[in-house]
Write a protein that holds these residues in place. Structure first.
Motif, PDB file in Angstrom:
ATOM      1  N   LEU A   1      40.417 -34.597 -57.398  1.00 35.74           N
ATOM      2  CA  LEU A   1      39.381 -35.531 -56.961  1.00 35.74           C
ATOM      3  C   LEU A   1      39.770 -36.198 -55.644  1.00 35.74           C
ATOM      4  N   ASP A   2      40.998 -36.016 -55.229  1.00 37.46           N
ATOM      5  CA  ASP A   2      41.487 -36.708 -54.054  1.00 37.46           C
ATOM      6  C   ASP A   2      41.281 -35.812 -52.813  1.00 37.46           C
ATOM      7  N   VAL A   3      40.400 -36.278 -51.937  1.00 35.66           N
ATOM      8  CA  VAL A   3      40.024 -35.490 -50.765  1.00 35.66           C
ATOM      9  C   VAL A   3      41.254 -35.071 -49.957  1.00 35.66           C
ATOM     10  N   GLU A   4      42.179 -36.017 -49.788  1.00 33.34           N
ATOM     11  CA  GLU A   4      43.359 -35.707 -48.969  1.00 33.34           C
ATOM     12  C   GLU A   4      44.183 -34.569 -49.564  1.00 33.34           C
ATOM     13  N   ARG A   5      44.390 -34.652 -50.865  1.00 35.53           N
ATOM     14  CA  ARG A   5      45.187 -33.596 -51.511  1.00 35.53           C
ATOM     15  C   ARG A   5      44.495 -32.244 -51.415  1.00 35.53           C
ATOM     16  N   ILE A   6      43.189 -32.264 -51.559  1.00 38.16           N
ATOM     17  CA  ILE A   6      42.451 -30.994 -51.471  1.00 38.16           C
ATOM     18  C   ILE A   6      42.571 -30.425 -50.058  1.00 38.16           C
ATOM     19  N   ARG A   7      42.413 -31.319 -49.065  1.00 31.72           N
ATOM     20  CA  ARG A   7      42.499 -30.845 -47.669  1.00 31.72           C
ATOM     21  C   ARG A   7      43.856 -30.234 -47.384  1.00 31.72           C
ATOM     22  N   LYS A   8      44.895 -30.851 -47.954  1.00 35.26           N
ATOM     23  CA  LYS A   8      46.256 -30.328 -47.766  1.00 35.26           C
ATOM     24  C   LYS A   8      46.360 -28.895 -48.288  1.00 35.26           C
ATOM     25  N   ARG A   9      45.846 -28.715 -49.497  1.00 37.88           N
ATOM     26  CA  ARG A   9      45.907 -27.363 -50.067  1.00 37.88           C
ATOM     27  C   ARG A   9      45.131 -26.380 -49.198  1.00 37.88           C
ATOM     28  N   LEU A  10      43.939 -26.814 -48.784  1.00 42.58           N
ATOM     29  CA  LEU A  10      43.116 -25.911 -47.961  1.00 42.58           C
ATOM     30  C   LEU A  10      43.840 -25.550 -46.664  1.00 42.58           C
TER      31      LEU A  10
ATOM     32  N   ALA B   1      39.995 -13.665 -47.809  1.00 38.62           N
ATOM     33  CA  ALA B   1      39.855 -12.638 -46.777  1.00 38.62           C
ATOM     34  C   ALA B   1      39.162 -11.392 -47.336  1.00 38.62           C
ATOM     35  N   ASN B   2      39.522 -11.019 -48.535  1.00 33.78           N
ATOM     36  CA  ASN B   2      38.914  -9.814 -49.119  1.00 33.78           C
ATOM     37  C   ASN B   2      37.424  -9.965 -49.367  1.00 33.78           C
ATOM     38  N   HIS B   3      37.029 -11.160 -49.790  1.00 32.34           N
ATOM     39  CA  HIS B   3      35.640 -11.325 -50.220  1.00 32.34           C
ATOM     40  C   HIS B   3      34.788 -12.156 -49.259  1.00 32.34           C
ATOM     41  N   GLY B   4      35.320 -12.461 -48.099  1.00 25.91           N
ATOM     42  CA  GLY B   4      34.499 -13.179 -47.116  1.00 25.91           C
ATOM     43  C   GLY B   4      34.168 -14.611 -47.494  1.00 25.91           C
ATOM     44  N   TYR B   5      35.186 -15.382 -47.879  1.00 27.41           N
ATOM     45  CA  TYR B   5      34.969 -16.792 -48.198  1.00 27.41           C
ATOM     46  C   TYR B   5      35.171 -17.646 -46.940  1.00 27.41           C
ATOM     47  N   VAL B   6      34.671 -18.885 -47.012  1.00 24.80           N
ATOM     48  CA  VAL B   6      34.941 -19.823 -45.911  1.00 24.80           C
ATOM     49  C   VAL B   6      35.646 -21.062 -46.437  1.00 24.80           C
ATOM     50  N   CYS B   7      36.245 -21.776 -45.507  1.00 21.66           N
ATOM     51  CA  CYS B   7      36.920 -23.026 -45.864  1.00 21.66           C
ATOM     52  C   CYS B   7      35.852 -24.111 -46.047  1.00 21.66           C
ATOM     53  N   PRO B   8      35.770 -24.721 -47.211  1.00 26.63           N
ATOM     54  CA  PRO B   8      34.759 -25.761 -47.391  1.00 26.63           C
ATOM     55  C   PRO B   8      35.184 -27.049 -46.705  1.00 26.63           C
ATOM     56  N   GLU B   9      34.193 -27.837 -46.326  1.00 26.10           N
ATOM     57  CA  GLU B   9      34.516 -29.171 -45.813  1.00 26.10           C
ATOM     58  C   GLU B   9      34.435 -30.113 -47.007  1.00 26.10           C
TER      59      GLU B   9
ATOM     60  N   VAL C   1      31.669 -25.621 -56.170  1.00 29.17           N
ATOM     61  CA  VAL C   1      32.207 -26.985 -56.162  1.00 29.17           C
ATOM     62  C   VAL C   1      33.628 -26.983 -56.739  1.00 29.17           C
ATOM     63  N   LEU C   2      33.780 -26.291 -57.838  1.00 30.49           N
ATOM     64  CA  LEU C   2      35.081 -26.243 -58.506  1.00 30.49           C
ATOM     65  C   LEU C   2      36.142 -25.576 -57.624  1.00 30.49           C
ATOM     66  N   LEU C   3      35.756 -24.481 -56.999  1.00 26.12           N
ATOM     67  CA  LEU C   3      36.696 -23.795 -56.106  1.00 26.12           C
ATOM     68  C   LEU C   3      37.130 -24.729 -54.991  1.00 26.12           C
ATOM     69  N   ALA C   4      36.141 -25.390 -54.388  1.00 33.41           N
ATOM     70  CA  ALA C   4      36.461 -26.279 -53.270  1.00 33.41           C
ATOM     71  C   ALA C   4      37.439 -27.358 -53.722  1.00 33.41           C
ATOM     72  N   GLN C   5      37.196 -27.937 -54.883  1.00 35.76           N
ATOM     73  CA  GLN C   5      38.037 -29.052 -55.313  1.00 35.76           C
ATOM     74  C   GLN C   5      39.402 -28.618 -55.842  1.00 35.76           C
ATOM     75  N   MET C   6      39.558 -27.341 -56.150  1.00 34.98           N
ATOM     76  CA  MET C   6      40.910 -26.898 -56.505  1.00 34.98           C
ATOM     77  C   MET C   6      41.697 -26.540 -55.249  1.00 34.98           C
ATOM     78  N   GLY C   7      40.982 -26.508 -54.089  1.00 34.52           N
ATOM     79  CA  GLY C   7      41.672 -26.220 -52.836  1.00 34.52           C
ATOM     80  C   GLY C   7      41.529 -24.776 -52.397  1.00 34.52           C
ATOM     81  N   SER C   8      40.459 -24.143 -52.829  1.00 32.07           N
ATOM     82  CA  SER C   8      40.256 -22.744 -52.456  1.00 32.07           C
ATOM     83  C   SER C   8      39.100 -22.623 -51.460  1.00 32.07           C
ATOM     84  N   TYR C   9      39.110 -21.553 -50.703  1.00 32.51           N
ATOM     85  CA  TYR C   9      37.938 -21.194 -49.913  1.00 32.51           C
ATOM     86  C   TYR C   9      36.805 -20.840 -50.879  1.00 32.51           C
ATOM     87  N   VAL C  10      35.575 -20.792 -50.348  1.00 33.04           N
ATOM     88  CA  VAL C  10      34.435 -20.588 -51.255  1.00 33.04           C
ATOM     89  C   VAL C  10      33.525 -19.460 -50.755  1.00 33.04           C
TER      90      VAL C  10
END
Ligand code: ADP
Length: 869
Positions: free
Chosen positions: A314-323, A566-574, A635-644
């Motif tokens: 839930l912490d934006v900073e931590r998620i951004r770090k992972r991303l 990279a394999n599936h064409g995801y992008v980095c969420p904001e 939403v879940l992917l983004a918040q775990m720190g993954s591209y979407v």
């Protein structure tokens, strides 16, 4: 039975059994673990082993069942799987005391305290959890003794048991302790519950236990002070380990407190519906979100990515770090490929290190550590630049140690290819211990003598086929085939006659044999001692080893997420704090991979500030559920720190995702399906907040149409009007009545899945557009499902009739009272029914009437095929 009547061993057994009344005792006698009495009956039944009996004095016999000690693991696993606890009672010395070998329970194996790698799940953690709660507060603690992870949390909530349940479902522990006096509903979990004495959950006692464990005078450093329930849960775990796996306590050097508010809450139904780690149908990871996402390579990476999927942040900073960490690997394909290649050479450093510290390591485990550590400099060297302290990788590398001292110690002491178990020669490298080397050289002459004997005797006797061998019964011997016995010299002493050969010994051979056997015993003893010493020295470095293992796990997971992206064409969420959700051209991560040959149609999801609820109508099979789930998964992917899987995504923190998905399986029929549905809906309405995301798919389906529409309607109204529950809601339904809601409530919008219809042919476009759907196309689905054309045509006719009579399309809901609808209002049977006064009828008349109607009905339907021409 009076005391004096039983044998001493029996008495010893009974004393031990008294201390472990709830465990099956594996009582070591020679090469067997024996079980007695009731235990023997259980073992014989569960493991399908013959039940024998044993004389325990004065002609009394008791049931007994034994298993060979070298095959124990296999048998153990079957007992543990069934939820039994097994106490391993070993002979602890070779010197008898009062004529009896001393025996002691060395460990108790329970589902949550397994360390044997063959019994452990490969890519998940094996947690032992502990729960304690009252009406408002709960403490949960968990430990994985194979990795040393130990954590606790405390919650204060209104519906406290719901929280405990959902956290337990997330953790999915192998075993869960709870105070014996605390009522607890065990159904619905996979974990084994173990009740534990309530006094061992007492706060004061638990504080002492924790202080003692960490050798500190205050718990301040662990953030657990002031959380009595967390203390109690954690303290109880330690006491349980003390009783079952005392060695494992050495690994637990710290405790981390976590806050459930750090993580997105996902209840059991949502985890299941979104198929996060396993599919509903097969229960396997393949086809789940984890299945798509997990390209990790090491066992520790596999455990970590599973944790991330289960615990979005839930912490934006931590998620951004992972991303940011993922981006390092996403942006540099070369780096990613190289890292992934070198990770292949790593073994399960986390578990190996913990086995060393826990005293259960075998020689090959140390080789595993050595081989893993040897890769580290190369892995570190792959990173082209230094990372800033604030960067995710910089933070990771800050505590990264190459552990060269550990590597040197193992490399200099442990043989390159040691035996797999202790008690065999060849564990320690020559040159490591002077004592061992001296011993080896002083007995070298005897060992060489025996080693060369075959060659020497062949030469002396001229018998080319002469062999020198040894077995347990005779020790070393010389074997000569029958045909050559005439050439055997006089000083050979015949020991055994076989069908084709004779076996001999010589006094000299026996002399050397004694020397060698004595020497071997000594060497084994020295090697064993040295091995334990080395393990003890390594155990002091456990923190660094485990930290290094975890850093490798992170690198593995970050590069795995980059690989998927990279394999599936995801992008980095904001990711942002604000309450927004904007996804452009989003896709369903799993469905898009399963469509073979067809392209997945992407869709936008943009919640305007004034819009909270979207009603989505469209025919069955048009892609409604897929769309709903895709929004939740992004939403879940983004918040775990993954591209979407999207063209772009701006995700404001969502505190919980709720899903209510209409019964797809018909396992529970009728009432109970509906009950489940209402319970789940009630849960949503009780816990949703304005920051939640609600996915409601076909709620109200489990009951008749009118009930269903009414319930769905009032649920939507409630969410819309309640100031604290105005969650972002996606509501898919085929109740067209609901498309009227936006006219009444400002925060609701209609959307539909587009369908193109040209020349009577219907094509699903899977594109979401504004507006309510006006037609059901259920008949179209019937057609593509392979219904006979007659049925499809007839259905269209009836549909036409219904539309004519009501002026409005009606859905083909499976729950609708179909028989009534099949009679157009002009049907003569309906008139008769209308005119009928049931009170006037005798039972027989009623039956006759039914017969006549049935006949008329059949006559009417028979006219149908003629209509077809
Ligand atoms: P509904 O919920 O409307 O009954 P589903 O969401 O179950 O429909 O979708 C039915 C099938 O349609 C899916 O299994 C998938 O094969 C296909 N489908 C769904 N959405 C898309 C899409 N966006 N692009 C392509 N095919 C899709």
């Amino acid at each position: 039975m009076p005391k004096e009547k039983v044998t001493p061993v029996r008495r010893q057994y009974l004393d031990i059994k008294k201390q472990y009344p709830n465990s099956i005792i594996f009582f070591r006698l020679g090469d067997f673990y024996e079980t007695f009495d009731k235990d023997a009956q259980i073992v014989s039944r569960v493991l399908d082993i013959v039940l024998t009996s044993r004389n325990i004095g004065k002609g009394t016999r008791i049931p007994m069942a034994g298993i060979p000690h070298h095959a124990a693991e296999n048998y153990l696993s079957r007992l543990i799987e069934q939820g039994y606890h097994v106490a391993i009672c070993e002979q602890v010395s070779d010197v008898p005391v009062d004529g009896l070998m001393p025996r002691k329970v060395v460990r108790v194996i329970t589902p949550g305290t397994i360390v044997e790698s063959s019994l452990l799940p490969g890519d998940g953690n094996n947690y032992l959890a502990s729960i304690v709660f009252d009406d408002q507060r709960a403490g949960i603690a968990y430990v994985d003794i194979t990795t040393g992870e130990f954590a606790a949390t405390e919650i204060q909530e209104k519906h406290i048991q719901d929280f405990v349940r959902s956290e337990l479902l997330r953790l999915n522990p192998a075993e869960t302790l709870f105070p014996e006096n605390q009522p607890w509903e065990e159904e619905g979990f996979l974990t084994h519950f173990t009740s534990f004495p309530a006094w061992q959950f007492e706060e004061e006692r638990c504080v002492d236990v924790l202080l003692n464990q960490f050798q500190v005078s205050t718990l301040d450093g662990y953030g657990i002070r002031g959380f009595p329930f967390a203390v109690r849960a954690a303290g109880a775990i330690l006491q349980y380990l003390e009783q079952t796996q005392p060695d494992s306590l050495r690994l637990l050097t710290g405790l981390s407190m976590y806050n459930l508010r750090e993580f997105m809450t996902l209840d059991a139904a949502t985890r299941r519906n979104l198929e996060l780690t396993e599919t509903i149908r097969s229960g396997s990871a393949e086809g789940s979100l984890l299945g798509i996402l997990d390209h990790s390579i090491t066992p520790m990476g596999k455990r970590l990515i599973r944790q991330w999927v289960s615990k979005p942040l839930l912490d934006v900073e931590r998620i951004r770090k992972r991303l940011e960490g993922v981006t390092v690997f996403f942006a540099d394909g070369m780096l990613r490929a190289e890292i992934r290649e070198s990770l292949k050479n790593l073994q399960d450093l986390e578990r190996l290190s913990n086995r060393v510290a826990g005293g259960t390591a075998r020689p090959r485990d140390l080789v595993g550590i050595r081989e893993t550590l040897q890769q580290l400099p190369a892995i570190r060297g792959l990173f082209p630049r230094k990372f800033g302290k604030k960067e995710y990788l910089g933070e990771l590398f800050k505590s990264f140690s190459l552990c060269t001292d550990v590597l040197d110690l193992i490399a200099s002491s442990i043989d390159e290819d040691p035996p797999s178990i202790l008690g065999k020669i060849g564990i320690i490298k020559p040159g490591y211990s002077e004592e061992l080397d001296n011993y080896l050289s002083s007995t070298k002459e005897a060992r060489d003598w025996i080693a060369n004997l075959e060659v020497v005797e062949r030469k002396n006797t001229g018998i080319e086929t002469l062999k020198v061998r040894h077995n347990k019964v005779f020790g070393y011997y010389i074997e000569v085939t029958k045909a050559k016995t005439d050439f055997v010299p006089e000083h050979y002493i015949r020991k055994q006659t076989l069908v084709n050969a004779e076996r001999y010994i010589t006094p000299e051979l026996k002399e050397y044999e004694t020397k060698v056997f004595n020497a071997e015993d000594q060497i084994k003893e020295i090697e064993r001692r040295l091995f334990y010493e080395i393990c003890d020295r390594l155990a002091l470095q456990i923190d660094r080893l485990v930290t290094t293992a975890r850093i490798m796990a992170h690198i593995d997971v970050l590069s795995s997420l980059a690989e998927t992206a990279a394999n599936h064409g995801y992008v980095c969420p904001e990711v942002v704090e604000e309450d927004v959700l904007e996804i452009t051209n989003g896709r369903h991560p799993v469905v898009e991979q399963t469509l073979k040959g067809t392209r997945f149609v992407p869709n936008d999801t943009i919640f305007e500030p004034s819009e909270r609820i979207r009603i989505l109508t469209g025919p069955n099979m048009s892609g409604k559920s897929t769309f709903l789930r895709q929004v939740a998964l992004i939403v879940l992917l983004a918040q775990m720190g993954s591209y979407v899987p999207a063209e772009s995504a701006k995700i404001g923190m969502v505190d919980r995702i709720f899903t209510r998905i209409g019964a797809q399986d018909e396992i529970h029929a009728g009432q109970s399906t509906f009950m489940v549905e209402m319970v789940e809906t009630a849960n949503i309405l009780n816990h949703a907040t304005t920051r939640s995301l609600l996915i409601l798919d076909e709620i109200g389906r489990g009951t008749s149409t009118y009930d269903g529409v009414s319930i769905a309607w009032s649920v939507v109204e409630y969410i819309h009007n309640h100031p604290e529950k105005r969650a972002k809601t996606l509501f898919a339904t085929h109740y067209h009545e609901l498309t009227e809601l936006p006219e009444l409530l400002p925060g609701i919008r209609n959307y539909k899945v587009s369908v193109s219809e040209t020349e009577g042919k219907v094509v699903f476009l899977y594109k979401i557009a504004a507006g309510g759907a006006d037609k059901s196309y259920g008949i179209h689905v019937a057609q593509i499902a392979g219904m006979p054309p007659t049925v499809v045509l007839r259905a269209e006719e009836i549909m036409q009739l219904l539309e004519d009579s009501s002026g409005k399309a009606v859905t083909m809901d499976p729950e609708m009272p179909k028989q009534m609808a099949l009679f157009p209002s002009t049907n003569p049977l309906l008139k008769e029914l209308d005119n009928l006064d049931i009170n006037e009828l005798s039972p027989l008349e009623a039956l006759n009437l039914l017969f006549s109607w049935k006949k008329k009905y059949l006559d009417l339907s028979r006219q149908e095929p003629e209509n077809e021409d």
